[in-house]
Design a protein around this motif. Structure first.
Motif, PDB file in Angstrom:
ATOM      1  N   ILE A  12      10.489  27.922  -3.329  1.00  0.00           N
ATOM      2  CA  ILE A  12      10.050  26.753  -2.553  1.00  0.00           C
ATOM      3  C   ILE A  12       8.818  27.094  -1.718  1.00  0.00           C
ATOM      4  CG2 ILE A  12      10.693  25.213  -0.655  1.00  0.00           C
ATOM      5  CD1 ILE A  12      13.570  25.302  -1.772  1.00  0.00           C
ATOM      6  N   THR A  13       8.845  28.252  -1.054  1.00  0.00           N
ATOM      7  CA  THR A  13       7.673  28.586  -0.233  1.00  0.00           C
ATOM      8  C   THR A  13       6.448  28.854  -1.103  1.00  0.00           C
ATOM      9  OG1 THR A  13       8.483  30.856  -0.128  1.00  0.00           O
ATOM     10  CG2 THR A  13       8.828  29.501   1.804  1.00  0.00           C
ATOM     11  N   THR A  16       5.113  25.259  -2.254  1.00  0.00           N
ATOM     12  CA  THR A  16       4.711  24.230  -1.288  1.00  0.00           C
ATOM     13  C   THR A  16       3.189  24.105  -1.100  1.00  0.00           C
ATOM     14  OG1 THR A  16       6.842  24.383  -0.198  1.00  0.00           O
ATOM     15  CG2 THR A  16       5.040  23.430   1.073  1.00  0.00           C
ATOM     16  N   GLN A 139      14.870  24.459   6.187  1.00  0.00           N
ATOM     17  CA  GLN A 139      13.505  24.838   5.798  1.00  0.00           C
ATOM     18  C   GLN A 139      12.564  24.641   6.975  1.00  0.00           C
ATOM     19  OE1 GLN A 139      12.482  26.157   3.128  1.00  0.00           O
ATOM     20  NE2 GLN A 139      14.119  25.854   1.650  1.00  0.00           N
ATOM     21  N   VAL A 143       7.882  22.086   4.634  1.00  0.00           N
ATOM     22  CA  VAL A 143       8.547  21.873   3.345  1.00  0.00           C
ATOM     23  C   VAL A 143       9.109  20.453   3.291  1.00  0.00           C
ATOM     24  CG1 VAL A 143      10.492  22.546   1.886  1.00  0.00           C
ATOM     25  CG2 VAL A 143       9.046  24.301   2.939  1.00  0.00           C
TER      26      VAL A 143
END
Lengths: 306, 392, 361
Positions: A12-13, A16, A139, A143
């Motif tokens: 996810i990081t 993004t 998060q 995000v």
């Protein structure tokens, strides 16, 4: 299981910043403007975001500042392309050269300065759900904001009148002009939006992903964002898919290496690029569908003939 | 000092020719020469100074120009940054004029930049990346009066020296600390490119760690980049996710340390003291320190004692410096690490002394033997305890 | 109710012939003015800075030859790319095609290590062309067979190419006596491009680039293919109607630009570099896109644009050496120059009109 959750969090990081920048570029391109200067706008967002957080100690102000920085950088492009009818491809590339240089000048005093990173926001109640809680509800704010922007952009483009007009401008500027819409103004705004999104994508790098400033830290992510818009064939949902796919394979190949798989690391590093090509090939076969979404006047200059 | 040495050697070789050879004779001659040299130094000083003046075109320190070529921007906070710090130290120490060109790609551009620096009247030119090796030699041929110093290469000429640091000595100290402090017995290692320099570091650390803790395993992830904070951080995360509780890196940015701080695992800094990026988790850091070398070599160029050499210095010479231990390192571990450091400095211990086994468990370096510099320079195999294989 | 002081742009009936030549001069003039501000901010004398950027690098014969060496790959690739861009084929992966050309050409040079023969250099150059064509051919194949957008495929393949070169340099192409360092042997003399002017690095690649300019010009203005390319780019539907196969144009322009980029790669490794390294190009493939457009997609324009851009790179180095200007300033300066160049072209099609039309309502 734990390792899977951890891997997903890393994905996810990694995805993004790409998601932000690609989303912005998608809206810009939907209006018919091809801005290849994403890298330059991202890195301006990265340095201004980092600089601001250092000065004000406020992540929120820093994020706003990074969006303004991205939009201002995009303004240079918009003025040249929309007011002075400069061709879009080289102007975007020049913007990248300019942005990388200017950010390095601004950032000279920021080298070696540390920042602990923007805080995570746990959503009360939901974040304690096993597995899902950690992934979806614990998060950092950006995000959540990136996902919100995906939904908002989707809604804007498909469900609002303004979105319809923007798409009309991108599909046929002459027709939109004839209907009385200001092609230039709409494209200008769409370009600024693209810049602001690239700026916040850059700020994600310098404030959350690896919270520090070093010259050239975007390391080519602006180009990947550009490719993701093409990959998505100008559909918002697919930008999300593309960003997570690309981020996912990047992270998984690192995990595969840590497991000791005996494949040359150079080949492992090729995987995200090859996979993106492969998936594009699979989803591109229906020509009519792609035509439906691709802005027909993309990259073409608009000369109002009164 | 240096002047005297030159004279001694000169006279010695003259004596050697006169004597018609023989090592003992040479030695004697050398001794005698040293004595004579001391005596005649005063008298010949003027003549020699004249000679030196001819070579460096009659320059005092203030007129001497020194050029640097960097592969990255000075703002990379890593390799090029440290070279630039040392350049500034040189300028301060000697008052010489320095110039640098940053972000010079390894390839066709390097030769032109080095030529420009030579044309611009630089007396000494430091080219600070391996890829500048052949361009440096090419330019050196055209400028016999300019002294060139190439970092990390292996080709020399009359006016081209090479220099590098024995970073692996520092790695052995990291390994000792890591071996004592790991709970999971897994050490994560972030590599840039599989060149001998990086592999030497991996092996040195692994050997040292297993000496104090035979259960240690080292996992390696290559990011195929010297410098991409995002990717380096991701590699650190992947390693931590797979059980590593100590992270070390051979890439340039402090991103892995930030990840370590956040995830609550220990890490080591790279190139400079990176404590500000991991205030509680940095155990120590290997600091590149080129200042002394740059000062010594520039001095040598000024006083005329410059000669083409191959320098490969480590902790003893101060080219590799260890940052202060982090608070987390307990007293007994500090003591152990200090001991390793002291034994490296006094020469009683070498990070690559046998017994060393390769990954298959075969004994490669026997007890009592040590891997020589030649083998170390081209090292391309993992020792026992490293997981995975070297990409080729 | 201010009188309209801001000038407006009025479209010309016909493009101004004079402005075609005058607008670049105007751009350079504007760059000079604005860079005065930039350099004053940086605390250096603008005159000295401009001298360092534009005059000093080419004030010697050596400097001039170096300019030609630096411009050669930019002009070569720029000419080839402009053909594709005219046809609306977006090959932005010339960097990868250049690298493949370098790999193929370099491998050929290493194959003939310590051998002599007049045929070696032609073979190296041909191998470079083949390598570049192969890489661009993948893009053309995926585009025509699977409708996969060439922007994405060509860009992604550039990254793959640079990793492939890295892999080979660490493996089979590594110098056997090179202490496992990632670089190849130095090519034998028989595999190095002939030098045109002794004591410099000016090699026959510069002549090849000039030939490419000439051939590109002839192709565009004198051949049916050139006509087809132009029509396909301006009005794809009309092209199809006239019976030009769009696939054929895609294949031809991609193979052409890929082949020439590959040739440029082979020229770089057997010319100024003389061996294979993990990086053989500082982004020539991308810079050439700017060169193509600043040259208005015309071969002769590309020649001048390539020389100008090459000069700013040389000037950036000179400015670092003689004025201690950080390389970041070069980026800002190049950006400004390009902005003005690109914006000034507006005067070809538009004229500036001062507020005759009265006040803002």
């Amino acid at each position: 299981m734990d390792i899977l959750i951890a891997a997903i969090l890393t994905i996810i990081t990694a995805a993004t910043p790409l998601l932000f920048a690609a989303l912005g570029e998608l809206v810009t391109e939907k209006s018919g403007v091809l801005n290849l200067g994403i890298e330059g706008m991202m890195i301006m967002g990265a340095i201004i975001g980092f600089f601001t957080v250092h000065q004000t100690d406020s992540a929120f102000i820093a994020i706003i500042a990074s969006m303004i920085a991205g939009a201002l950088t995009a303004t240079i492009f918009a003025i040249l392309v929309l007011k002075f009818h400069a061709s879009q491809v080289p102007t975007g590339l020049a913007l990248t050269i300019f942005g990388i240089g200017l950010s390095a000048l601004i950032g000279q005093s920021m080298i070696g300065v540390a920042y602990e990173g923007i805080p995570k926001i746990a959503i009360p109640g939901l974040s304690s759900i096993p597995v899902i809680g950690d992934i979806f509800f614990n998060q950092d704010g950006l995000v959540y904001f990136s996902i919100f922007m995906v939904v908002a952009t989707m809604w804007f483009l498909n469900k609002t009148r303004a979105g319809l007009i923007l798409r009309a401008v991108g599909d046929s500027h002459d027709a939109a002009h004839a209907m009385g819409y200001s092609v230039i103004k709409i494209r200008f705004l769409a370009t600024l939006f693209g810049g602001a999104m690239a700026g916040v994508g850059g700020a994600y790098l310098s404030l959350a992903y690896s919270p520090l400033w070093v010259e050239g830290m975007t390391a080519g992510r602006g180009w990947i964002a550009l490719a993701l818009v093409v990959f998505a064939s100008w559909r918002v949902g697919r930008v999300l898919l593309g960003a997570y796919l690309f981020g996912g394979i990047t992270i998984l190949q690192l995990h595969a290496q840590a497991l000791g798989i005996a494949v040359p690391s150079q080949i492992m590093s090729m995987l995200p690029y090859l996979a993106t090509i492969l998936v594009l090939v699979i989803i591109s076969r229906d020509k009519s569908k792609i035509k439906l979404n691709s802005p027909a006047s993309l990259g073409k200059a608009f000369h109002p003939s009164r | 000092m240096k002047l005297r040495n030159i004279l001694a050697v000169l006279i010695a070789s003259a004596a050697l020719t006169a004597c018609g050879g023989g090592e003992k004779a040479a030695d004697k001659a050398k001794e005698a020469a040293t004595e004579t040299a001391t005596k005649v130094t005063e008298t010949v000083k003027e003549k020699v100074t004249e000679k030196v003046k001819e070579v460096v075109k009659g320059k005092s320190a203030a007129d001497t120009k020194v050029g640097f070529v960097y592969v990255g921007p000075v703002g990379d906070h890593g390799w090029s940054y440290e070279h630039d710090q040392s350049r500034q130290a040189l300028e301060k120490a000697l008052g010489v004029k320095t110039t640098f060109v940053e972000s010079v790609p390894e390839g066709a551009d390097a030769e032109r930049v080095i030529t420009q620096l030579a044309n611009d009247g630089n007396d000494v030119i430091f080219t600070t990346s391996f890829g500048y090796m052949n361009p440096t030699l090419k330019v050196a041929k055209k400028f016999p009066n300019v002294r060139f110093e190439h970092a990390t290469g292996y080709k020399r000429a009359d006016n081209v020296s090479t220099y590098s640091a024995r970073f692996y000595e520092g790695r052995a100290i990291l390994g000792t600390i890591a071996g004592k402090m790991t709970k999971s017995n897994i050490i994560g290692y972030i590599g840039s490119f599989p060149i001998p320099e990086v592999i030497r570091g991996i092996d040195a650390m692994t050997i040292a760690a297993r000496k104090v803790n035979p259960n240690v395993k080292v996992k390696v992830v290559w990011v195929n980049s010297w410098f991409d904070p995002g990717k380096e951080g991701d590699a650190a995360k992947a390693l931590i996710d797979q059980g590593a509780d100590i992270i070390t890196q051979h890439t340039d940015s402090p991103a892995p340390l930030q990840v370590a701080e956040k995830r609550g695992v220990y890490a080591f800094g790279q190139a400079s003291d990176m404590k500000s990026f991991a205030p509680t988790k940095q155990l120590t850091s290997i600091i590149d320190n080129w200042s002394d070398y740059y000062i010594a070599r520039t001095k040598a160029a000024i006083d005329g004692s410059w000669k083409s050499t191959d320098t490969w210095d480590g902790i003893k010479a101060g080219m590799v410096v260890m940052a202060p231990y982090g608070d987390a390192v307990p007293a007994d571990v500090r003591e152990m690490a200090d001991k390793v450091k002291a034994s490296i400095v006094d020469g009683s211990f070498h990070p690559f002394q046998g017994p060393i086994k390769n990954q298959k468990g075969e004994l490669v370096v026997k007890e009592g033997e040590t891997l020589g510099d030649g083998d170390l320079a081209k090292l391309n195999w993992y020792v026992e305890g490293v997981e995975g294989s070297i990409p080729k | 109710m201010l009188p309209r002081l801001i000038p407006r742009l009025e479209k010309r009936q016909t493009p101004s012939k004079a402005m075609i030549y005058l607008s670049p001069l105007l751009a350079i003039f504007l760059t000079l003015i604005s860079s005065v501000v930039l350099f004053l901010i940086m605390n250096v004398s603008p005159l000295e800075a401009l001298h360092a950027f534009f005059i000093k690098p080419i004030s010697t014969i050596y400097g001039l030859t170096e300019l030609a060496v630096k411009a050669t790959p930019l002009v070569l690739i720029g000419v080839a790319l402009s053909l594709g861009f005219r046809a609306g084929v977006w090959n932005i992966g010339a960097e990868g095609q250049l690298i493949l050309g370098g790999i193929f050409g370099g491998a050929t040079a290493l194959f003939f290590y310590e051998k002599t023969g007049f045929y070696i250099i032609p073979l190296i150059l041909i191998a470079g062309v083949v390598g570049g064509m192969l890489w661009a051919g993948i893009v053309a194949f995926l585009r025509t067979k699977f409708n996969a957008n060439e922007i994405l495929t060509s860009l992604m393949l550039s990254y793959v190419a640079s990793l492939l070169l890295n892999l080979l340099i660490h493996g089979p192409l590594k110098d056997p006596d090179g202490f496992n360092f990632p670089e190849s042997r130095l090519f034998s003399d028989s595999a190095l491009l002939p030098i045109l002017y002794d004591g410099t690095r000016l090699h026959i690649g510069a002549i090849i680039a000039l030939l490419a300019v000439g051939l590109g010009w002839i192709l565009l203005s004198r051949t049916l293919l050139g006509y087809q390319i132009k029509v396909t780019g301006d009005a794809p539907a009309a092209g199809e109607y006239a019976g030009f196969s769009h696939s054929k144009i895609i294949w031809i322009t991609l193979l052409l630009s890929g082949g020439v980029a590959g040739l440029a790669g082979a020229i770089e490794v057997s010319g100024p570099i003389g061996q294979l390294l993990p990086t053989i190009s500082p982004g020539y493939g991308f810079t050439a896109i700017i060169v193509a457009y600043v040259g208005r997609l015309h071969p002769v324009g590309v020649l001048f644009a390539g020389l100008l851009l090459a000069l700013t790179y040389l000037g950036g180095e000179t400015a670092q050496i003689s004025l201690k200007l950080p390389i970041a300033v070069t980026g800002v300066f190049q950006g400004l120059l390009l902005f003005f160049l690109l914006a000034s072209d507006v005067l070809i099609h538009y004229r500036i009109q001062f507020g005759k039309q009265g006040a803002i309502a």
